[in-house]
Design a protein around this motif. Sequence first.
Motif, PDB file in Angstrom:
ATOM      1  N   LEU A  51       0.822  -1.207   0.000  1.00  0.00           N
ATOM      2  CA  LEU A  51       0.000   0.000   0.000  1.00  0.00           C
ATOM      3  C   LEU A  51       0.859   1.261   0.000  1.00  0.00           C
ATOM      4  N   SER A  52       1.995   1.225   0.742  1.00  0.00           N
ATOM      5  CA  SER A  52       2.818   2.436   0.755  1.00  0.00           C
ATOM      6  C   SER A  52       3.491   2.644  -0.596  1.00  0.00           C
ATOM      7  N   ALA A  54       2.074   1.832  -3.384  1.00  0.00           N
ATOM      8  CA  ALA A  54       0.996   2.397  -4.197  1.00  0.00           C
ATOM      9  C   ALA A  54       0.859   3.894  -3.940  1.00  0.00           C
ATOM     10  N   LEU A  55       0.997   4.272  -2.664  1.00  0.00           N
ATOM     11  CA  LEU A  55       0.902   5.689  -2.304  1.00  0.00           C
ATOM     12  C   LEU A  55       2.034   6.478  -2.955  1.00  0.00           C
ATOM     13  N   LYS A  58       1.294   6.825  -6.626  1.00  0.00           N
ATOM     14  CA  LYS A  58       0.181   7.747  -6.874  1.00  0.00           C
ATOM     15  C   LYS A  58       0.636   9.206  -6.782  1.00  0.00           C
ATOM     16  N   HIS A  59       1.583   9.448  -5.876  1.00  0.00           N
ATOM     17  CA  HIS A  59       2.036  10.835  -5.683  1.00  0.00           C
ATOM     18  C   HIS A  59       3.433  11.044  -6.246  1.00  0.00           C
TER      19      HIS A  59
END
Lengths: 149, 499, 322
Positions: A51-52, A54-55, A58-59
């Motif tokens: 998830l991190s 992915a974060l 995304k940014h």
Amino acid sequence: MNAWYRTTAVLLLLVSGLVLQQSVQVLRIHEDGQPGSGFMPFGLGLALAALSLALLVKHRRRDAERRPFWERRAWLHPLLAVALTAGFIVVFDDVGAITSVAVLVTCWLWLVSRKSLPISALTGVLTAAAVHVIFERFLQTPFPRGLLF
Amino acid sequence: MFDLAGLAQGFGIAFTSVNLLWAFIGALLGTAVGVLPGLGPAATIALLLPVSMKMGSPVTAIILMSGIFYGAMYGGSTTSILLNIPGEAASVVTCMDGHQMARKGRAGAALGIAAIGSFVAGTVGVIGLSAVAPPLASFALRFGPPEYFSLTVVGLLLATYLAGDQPLRGFIMAVLGLILGCIGLDPLSGAVRFAFGVPDLMSNLDFVTLAMGLFGVGEILVSLEEGSAASILTTTVKNVFPTLADLARSGWAMVRGSVIGFFVGILPGGGAVLSSLVSYAVEKRVSKHPEEFGQGAIEGVAGPEAANNSAASASFIPLLTLGIPGNASTAMIFAALLIHGVTPGPFLIKEHPDVFWGVVASMYIGNVMLLVLNLPLVGMWAKLLKVPYAFLAPMIMVLTLVGVFSVGNSVFDIWVMLALGVLGYLARKLAFDLGPLLLAFVLGPIMERSLRQSLLMSGGRPGIFLARPISATLLAAAALFLAFGAWSGRRRRRQAAPA
Amino acid sequence: MRRLVWRLGAVVAALAAAGAVAAAEFPDKPVQLIVPYGAGGSTDLLARAVAQVAPRYFSQPLVVVNKPGGGAIPGRLDVTRAKADGYTLLFGYGSGEDLVVPHQRQIPYDVFKDFETVARISIHSIVIAVPAESPYKSLADLAKAGKEKGSLTAAVSTKGAAVDITFLLFGKAAGIKVVTIPGSGGADAVTRLIGGHADFGGGHPSEVIPHIKAGRLRALGVALEKRDGTLPNVPTCKEQGYDVVTAGSVKGIAAPKGTPREVVAALESRFQKIAADPEFHRIMADLSQPVDFMTAAQYRPWLEAASAQYAGLIKTLGVETK
């Protein structure tokens, strides 16, 4: 904005690393063919890492304009509040609960809220009295006692 | 099935002046401890156990205790709405829209709707209790570890769904909540996890500590940054009571919430939390304006509040008919019954009809009292927010500090709370939603335990989750939910893309 | 400034005088009973029953303080660190955390060296039970089923605790494989057993008796040397030919090391009077907890023997936690 989230993602990756390290080295993923104490932490560590990432993706773009995390000196009041509260916890056991409550509220109002000292002190004492009546008398909480009460 | 004569007998018992008085005292005390952080209803009931031993009749003792229990349920929502501090796990959902309403100057309406919703739910709960208690209780027993696992999977999905339009951040917070839930003793193997040699960390973190820190302290720190001049509530408090339009919007939400709460609340452990989650998700789904959810939608308060209150009534079903307490408060009530020589179980209705029906009737009266007690208080609570935040902030801080200490009598817990407060502050600044974290923290241990128990039962074969019908149904629902969420998310993005 | 010093001096003198007067009579302030478990559990209820009867024998109230969590270790640690004046007592001394856990992992204090034994109040045996609709009527039936099925599942409260060890010991004595399924506590284990999610289970009499009375559980055996007073109709395992005898879970009282001997003796004699009080017996009977008093001189060697027995069992059964 994106930069903050990238920092967050890196910090979360570090956390997931710690979780994975603990679940592998300290705990047991398997025990007699059954999931052990490290099974769920291991899965969670992997999930957090994914998830991190992915974060992070995304940014990934650069920020159009840079904004500081805190506006000018905006960190001052929260920091002061945290410091006062930390001080409260340090003296809580030795000075006694009721006295420390009075001191904390007085200092807070005086330093953070910028009220006059007499008003701050009065509010502090009243709050301490209320805490004493509600928690100590009514709910029988065994507060640490100190110098005065 | 519906035992009118029994209910009439119950009202006869509950309507004596002594029992009415104790029902009132119970509701009042319960509301008070619900509003105060820390010491929850279970600890208060424990404090009153000696008093209740001196009471002549077990009915009176149970009337007092159940009054405290559901009074606290109601009081917990007051702090959720006013200060964004959930008093217990079941009111986390109430924070979502309730506090947003308060920020918009509609604290009175939110509190009023919560009171009315609780009353409606109490009514539904009591009708349900008198009609279908025994068969439902035996159904709840069929929930073994595999069923609990599947149920918590559904619950976790619903919890991340709360995060709204930022599912990635919602999932991150949920995973963090699950990790925090792992700290301490592993319930199955007895191994110590993530304690790093600190004895105090060997205990699992307490919900109250987490909620006070992340929500309460975090909120205070954020508002300090905004400058002491800016209070949490910038607008004046307008129309203290809910308007007719509010009632019309939330009427069906209350009914749906009550029914959901009643059925989910029967399950021991986590029933109340799950029911409020399910109700919130249902309301968001059926609403004509789902975009208002999270911004102060009144249905988002009415539904979950009704659900957790009717779950409180429903938790008396396994207690009274099977002798199985589902949470700490009902465990204390169970003990009080034993001390009075009454053994809760299938024979309770036959052997002590006065106890069973007396308690059922008094719950109803207690609900009326809560309404009567709290509607006038709504105005007072709403006025509390007129106290300048400069004064309110240190007092809320003191309340959380002292409250957390009173839970475990441990200074270490206060440190943990402060650290979590800083974490909550940072998360809020980055627009991470804290609700999923807190809910995952509550559901995580149940999920892990039931997963591993199921695998022990099946000898390590995961097929057990699909082989059992209830569990398979729940998992199918979760899969559908995920698929639907992904599909509607994509559609929304596609619609947004051309614009 | 001088006046301040003078006043402070007066305050100190007054406090000292008050202290000197107070020292004459123990106790002169409320005595805290630290229960390292949550409210509503069997130890908590026992402590509250004692506190309820105490005013007849103590001039000051006994206050029950719950310090739950951490596998009941932090609550005990707090008592060892408390002032050794007899005003802070550990309630529940002799539970699995004192007899079993120290053999499995490191704990931050010494169970015997850091406490003064005060008294034993109650002893909770371990009952093996099955759901009422189960076909097994005796331990022999259970053992037979285990041989046919290959293994049996058993619902227990915590892994490595006294109940877990006792059930594994039964498996060993009967020559069958027992898979114990731990959960979140005694009540949870009993609920799972009633729901039929395990072949057998059980726990302490206070946990199972309400369900036996209600006809949802059937007790098959008690893991004691003699039959349990609260369950006189249930034969011991030994009577049925299985050598399963454990100390169970014991509820005693301890003070921090270094508590003056006369204070310990004063406490001991008062708890002895409470244990003989008829009202206390009535409350305990309602809670399905037996009263089984021992003085410090009897209890201490008994505890040491029980601890050694568990140490031996843990070794032979290979029940270790990490």
